[in-house]
Write a protein that holds these residues in place. Structure first.
Motif, PDB file in Angstrom:
ATOM      1  N   ALA A 159       0.838  -1.196   0.000  1.00  0.00           N
ATOM      2  CA  ALA A 159       0.000   0.000   0.000  1.00  0.00           C
ATOM      3  C   ALA A 159       0.872   1.245   0.000  1.00  0.00           C
ATOM      4  O   ALA A 159       2.038   1.216   0.406  1.00  0.00           O
ATOM      5  N   GLU A 160       0.296   2.336  -0.457  1.00  0.00           N
ATOM      6  CA  GLU A 160       0.976   3.632  -0.402  1.00  0.00           C
ATOM      7  C   GLU A 160       0.422   4.407   0.793  1.00  0.00           C
ATOM      8  O   GLU A 160      -0.792   4.580   0.915  1.00  0.00           O
ATOM      9  N   PHE A 161       1.321   4.869   1.657  1.00  0.00           N
ATOM     10  CA  PHE A 161       0.902   5.610   2.842  1.00  0.00           C
ATOM     11  C   PHE A 161       1.004   7.109   2.575  1.00  0.00           C
ATOM     12  O   PHE A 161       1.983   7.592   2.006  1.00  0.00           O
ATOM     13  N   GLY A 162      -0.020   7.846   3.002  1.00  0.00           N
ATOM     14  CA  GLY A 162      -0.083   9.274   2.749  1.00  0.00           C
ATOM     15  C   GLY A 162       0.449  10.107   3.890  1.00  0.00           C
ATOM     16  O   GLY A 162       1.039   9.602   4.852  1.00  0.00           O
ATOM     17  N   ASP A 163       0.216  11.417   3.795  1.00  0.00           N
ATOM     18  CA  ASP A 163       0.657  12.390   4.783  1.00  0.00           C
ATOM     19  C   ASP A 163      -0.529  12.780   5.649  1.00  0.00           C
ATOM     20  O   ASP A 163      -1.420  13.506   5.202  1.00  0.00           O
ATOM     21  N   THR A 164      -0.558  12.276   6.883  1.00  0.00           N
ATOM     22  CA  THR A 164      -1.680  12.550   7.760  1.00  0.00           C
ATOM     23  C   THR A 164      -1.804  14.044   8.057  1.00  0.00           C
ATOM     24  O   THR A 164      -2.895  14.533   8.341  1.00  0.00           O
ATOM     25  N   GLY A 165      -0.686  14.779   7.977  1.00  0.00           N
ATOM     26  CA  GLY A 165      -0.730  16.206   8.245  1.00  0.00           C
ATOM     27  C   GLY A 165      -1.580  16.977   7.256  1.00  0.00           C
ATOM     28  O   GLY A 165      -1.991  18.105   7.541  1.00  0.00           O
ATOM     29  N   LYS A 166      -1.843  16.387   6.092  1.00  0.00           N
ATOM     30  CA  LYS A 166      -2.659  17.049   5.078  1.00  0.00           C
ATOM     31  C   LYS A 166      -4.123  16.632   5.127  1.00  0.00           C
ATOM     32  O   LYS A 166      -4.933  17.105   4.326  1.00  0.00           O
ATOM     33  N   VAL A 167      -4.467  15.758   6.049  1.00  0.00           N
ATOM     34  CA  VAL A 167      -5.849  15.303   6.170  1.00  0.00           C
ATOM     35  C   VAL A 167      -6.714  16.416   6.753  1.00  0.00           C
ATOM     36  O   VAL A 167      -6.324  17.084   7.703  1.00  0.00           O
ATOM     37  N   GLU A 168      -7.879  16.624   6.177  1.00  0.00           N
ATOM     38  CA  GLU A 168      -8.775  17.675   6.629  1.00  0.00           C
ATOM     39  C   GLU A 168     -10.152  17.104   6.947  1.00  0.00           C
ATOM     40  O   GLU A 168     -10.601  16.127   6.336  1.00  0.00           O
ATOM     41  N   VAL A 169     -10.819  17.731   7.901  1.00  0.00           N
ATOM     42  CA  VAL A 169     -12.173  17.331   8.264  1.00  0.00           C
ATOM     43  C   VAL A 169     -13.087  17.503   7.054  1.00  0.00           C
ATOM     44  O   VAL A 169     -13.020  18.508   6.344  1.00  0.00           O
ATOM     45  N   GLY A 170     -13.908  16.501   6.822  1.00  0.00           N
ATOM     46  CA  GLY A 170     -14.830  16.530   5.693  1.00  0.00           C
ATOM     47  C   GLY A 170     -14.365  15.732   4.500  1.00  0.00           C
ATOM     48  O   GLY A 170     -15.160  15.461   3.590  1.00  0.00           O
ATOM     49  N   GLN A 171     -13.089  15.336   4.467  1.00  0.00           N
ATOM     50  CA  GLN A 171     -12.605  14.529   3.350  1.00  0.00           C
ATOM     51  C   GLN A 171     -13.264  13.154   3.362  1.00  0.00           C
ATOM     52  O   GLN A 171     -13.483  12.563   4.418  1.00  0.00           O
ATOM     53  N   ILE A 172     -13.546  12.655   2.175  1.00  0.00           N
ATOM     54  CA  ILE A 172     -14.167  11.333   2.050  1.00  0.00           C
ATOM     55  C   ILE A 172     -13.111  10.257   2.244  1.00  0.00           C
ATOM     56  O   ILE A 172     -11.993  10.364   1.739  1.00  0.00           O
ATOM     57  N   VAL A 173     -13.485   9.229   2.999  1.00  0.00           N
ATOM     58  CA  VAL A 173     -12.572   8.121   3.255  1.00  0.00           C
ATOM     59  C   VAL A 173     -13.284   6.794   3.067  1.00  0.00           C
ATOM     60  O   VAL A 173     -14.506   6.706   3.174  1.00  0.00           O
ATOM     61  N   LEU A 174     -12.506   5.763   2.797  1.00  0.00           N
ATOM     62  CA  LEU A 174     -13.021   4.404   2.682  1.00  0.00           C
ATOM     63  C   LEU A 174     -12.311   3.535   3.707  1.00  0.00           C
ATOM     64  O   LEU A 174     -11.108   3.649   3.900  1.00  0.00           O
ATOM     65  N   ALA A 175     -13.083   2.682   4.355  1.00  0.00           N
ATOM     66  CA  ALA A 175     -12.531   1.756   5.338  1.00  0.00           C
ATOM     67  C   ALA A 175     -12.535   0.357   4.749  1.00  0.00           C
ATOM     68  O   ALA A 175     -13.571  -0.136   4.321  1.00  0.00           O
ATOM     69  N   MET A 176     -11.368  -0.290   4.732  1.00  0.00           N
ATOM     70  CA  MET A 176     -11.246  -1.610   4.129  1.00  0.00           C
ATOM     71  C   MET A 176     -10.689  -2.607   5.135  1.00  0.00           C
ATOM     72  O   MET A 176      -9.751  -2.283   5.867  1.00  0.00           O
ATOM     73  N   GLY A 177     -11.261  -3.781   5.162  1.00  0.00           N
ATOM     74  CA  GLY A 177     -10.807  -4.804   6.088  1.00  0.00           C
ATOM     75  C   GLY A 177     -11.687  -6.028   6.037  1.00  0.00           C
ATOM     76  O   GLY A 177     -12.328  -6.308   5.020  1.00  0.00           O
ATOM     77  N   SER A 178     -11.746  -6.740   7.167  1.00  0.00           N
ATOM     78  CA  SER A 178     -12.503  -8.001   7.238  1.00  0.00           C
ATOM     79  C   SER A 178     -13.481  -7.968   8.398  1.00  0.00           C
ATOM     80  O   SER A 178     -13.344  -8.731   9.359  1.00  0.00           O
ATOM     81  N   ASN A 222     -16.168  -2.091  12.384  1.00  0.00           N
ATOM     82  CA  ASN A 222     -16.822  -3.290  12.892  1.00  0.00           C
ATOM     83  C   ASN A 222     -15.805  -4.328  13.352  1.00  0.00           C
ATOM     84  O   ASN A 222     -14.622  -4.257  13.000  1.00  0.00           O
ATOM     85  N   PRO A 223     -16.250  -5.310  14.155  1.00  0.00           N
ATOM     86  CA  PRO A 223     -15.338  -6.364  14.608  1.00  0.00           C
ATOM     87  C   PRO A 223     -14.655  -7.051  13.432  1.00  0.00           C
ATOM     88  O   PRO A 223     -15.299  -7.455  12.478  1.00  0.00           O
ATOM     89  N   GLY A 224     -13.332  -7.160  13.508  1.00  0.00           N
ATOM     90  CA  GLY A 224     -12.558  -7.772  12.443  1.00  0.00           C
ATOM     91  C   GLY A 224     -11.843  -6.752  11.570  1.00  0.00           C
ATOM     92  O   GLY A 224     -10.981  -7.108  10.769  1.00  0.00           O
ATOM     93  N   ASN A 225     -12.200  -5.452  11.711  1.00  0.00           N
ATOM     94  CA  ASN A 225     -11.581  -4.409  10.899  1.00  0.00           C
ATOM     95  C   ASN A 225     -10.254  -3.908  11.471  1.00  0.00           C
ATOM     96  O   ASN A 225      -9.518  -3.185  10.790  1.00  0.00           O
ATOM     97  N   SER A 226      -9.955  -4.213  12.724  1.00  0.00           N
ATOM     98  CA  SER A 226      -8.710  -3.727  13.330  1.00  0.00           C
ATOM     99  C   SER A 226      -7.516  -4.077  12.470  1.00  0.00           C
ATOM    100  O   SER A 226      -7.372  -5.201  12.004  1.00  0.00           O
ATOM    101  N   GLY A 227      -6.627  -3.078  12.278  1.00  0.00           N
ATOM    102  CA  GLY A 227      -5.415  -3.310  11.516  1.00  0.00           C
ATOM    103  C   GLY A 227      -5.568  -3.102  10.029  1.00  0.00           C
ATOM    104  O   GLY A 227      -4.602  -3.193   9.284  1.00  0.00           O
ATOM    105  N   GLY A 228      -6.790  -2.806   9.572  1.00  0.00           N
ATOM    106  CA  GLY A 228      -7.027  -2.556   8.154  1.00  0.00           C
ATOM    107  C   GLY A 228      -6.544  -1.175   7.749  1.00  0.00           C
ATOM    108  O   GLY A 228      -5.628  -0.623   8.350  1.00  0.00           O
ATOM    109  N   ALA A 229      -7.160  -0.600   6.723  1.00  0.00           N
ATOM    110  CA  ALA A 229      -6.669   0.671   6.190  1.00  0.00           C
ATOM    111  C   ALA A 229      -7.775   1.699   6.105  1.00  0.00           C
ATOM    112  O   ALA A 229      -8.881   1.406   5.691  1.00  0.00           O
ATOM    113  N   LEU A 230      -7.448   2.926   6.471  1.00  0.00           N
ATOM    114  CA  LEU A 230      -8.307   4.083   6.249  1.00  0.00           C
ATOM    115  C   LEU A 230      -7.681   4.840   5.077  1.00  0.00           C
ATOM    116  O   LEU A 230      -6.544   5.270   5.142  1.00  0.00           O
TER     117      LEU A 230
END
Length: 374
Positions: A159-178, A222-230
């Motif tokens: 995966a490519e990791f971004g710059d959290t310092g540029k994250v702003e309130v209101g940005q759309i995000v997707l949660a991926m996991g199991s 949800n349960p099982g999503n821990s450790g996934g990606a935002l």
């Protein structure tokens, strides 16, 4: 409101993956369509004629559909790009998620997902059967861990990791996991807040960590999503979902739409050290160098942290604190419990000099402490 780690399906809500920076290209296209419609409408109002007004009406009607198509395409592109980098991790008693960190088979996840175990079964996007993996190092203080596949399969994508310092309130995000064991699941939300300091409970097997600068999201955790990606809409991981909030008035019930992710900057700092050195060598987390317990006043209200033991040569020892002192303030922050002390320290850095207010034999005192490292 408390934050609970997201571990087992029944009682603890696991975290999921979602990225938090809105992709500019679809927004600009949609905005251009809308702007064109508005300009055409203005021309129609100034006397362009019936045909022109009809064209404007058709353009305006088409704009919402175009915008929806652009956003949907952005979602689908991110999912195609990032979901192959999200894996399912099985321990003997637990199930969680992880994110492929590099091409060498390293996978970053939560410390509470790996627990005390050393070996795991990992299901990747392209593996028909689970692959064996081994723990490299777990760092419970930040609820992060790195495991490594015993064999790196073809097609493994980091995966490519971004710059959290540029994250702003209101940005759309997707949660991926199991979540609940349903691998390769995706949920959607926004960044609800940044810079949150959150403490995870330890009663149900959590690490008890106090984690600063977390990203708060409305994406379902949800349960099982821990450790996934935002993930943001540029396809970059901006956090590792770790905690879901609980409302004490609901007992074990979660507070819907309130989840937290460890920022990508901290994930990279910790994971890079683990991959390079096999452990965390520079935590960046401030410490007083004491063990303590919460004390209460005559009304049974939490009133401070009693120092039980002082680490020899540590920050508190050098400043003259000793067992029996009761800490009531660190810097500008009141301290009433062990958790509030940990949260106050989370906002500091090793080497910072800060006043610590405490009582000794009923007398209020203040000492300037140069904080150590956890």
């Amino acid at each position: 409101m408390d934050a609970r780690r997201t571990r087992r399906p029944a009682r603890i809500r696991r975290a999921a993956l979602a990225r938090a920076a809105f992709r500019p290209r679809p927004v600009r296209r949609a905005a251009a369509v809308l702007a064109a419609a508005l300009l055409a409408a203005a021309a129609g109002c100034s006397g362009a004629g019936t045909a022109a007004r009809g064209d404007v009406t058709r353009q305006a009607a088409a704009a919402p559909s175009d915008r929806a198509d652009d956003l949907q395409s952005a979602y689908q592109e991110v999912i195609r790009d990032v979901l192959p980098s999200v894996v399912q991790i099985e321990a003997s008693r637990d199930l969680g998620s992880g994110v492929v960190y590099d091409g060498e088979g390293h996978i970053v996840t939560n410390a509470h997902v790996v627990g005390d175990e050393k070996t795991f079964r990992v299901t990747t996007a392209h593996s028909e059967e689970p692959l064996a993996a081994t723990l490299v190092f777990a760092y419970p203080e930040q609820d992060l861990a790195v495991i490594r596949l015993d064999r790196v399969p073809d097609g493994l994508r980091a995966a490519e990791f971004g710059d959290t310092g540029k994250v702003e309130v209101g940005q759309i995000v997707l949660a991926m996991g199991s979540p609940l064991g349903l691998s390769s699941s995706v949920t959607q939300g926004i960044v609800s807040a940044t810079g949150r300091t959150v403490s995870a409970g330890s009663a149900d097997g959590g690490t008890g960590a106090t984690i600063p600068n977390m990203v708060q999201t409305s994406a379902a955790i949800n349960p099982g999503n821990s450790g996934g990606a935002l993930v943001d809409l540029d396809g970059r991981v901006i956090g590792i979902p770790t905690l879901a909030a609980t409302d004490p008035t609901l007992g074990e019930g979660a507070a819907p739409g309130i989840g937290f992710a460890i920022p990508a900057s901290m994930v990279r700092t910790v994971a890079d050290q683990i991959v390079r050195d096999g452990r965390v060598t520079d935590s960046g987390r401030a410490a007083l160098g004491i063990s303590g317990r919460t004390v209460v006043d005559d009304g049974y209200r939490a009133a401070g942290v009693a120092v039980v033991e002082v680490e020899k040569g540590g920050a508190a020892d050098k400043a003259g604190l000793r067992a029996g002192d009761v800490i009531t303030r660190l810097g500008d922050t009141d301290v009433t419990t062990i958790t509030s002390l940990a949260e106050a320290l989370a906002g500091e850095r090793p080497g910072d000099r800060t006043p610590v207010t405490f009582t000794r034999d009923g007398e209020r005192r203040t000492a300037d402490v140069t904080l150590g490292e956890q």
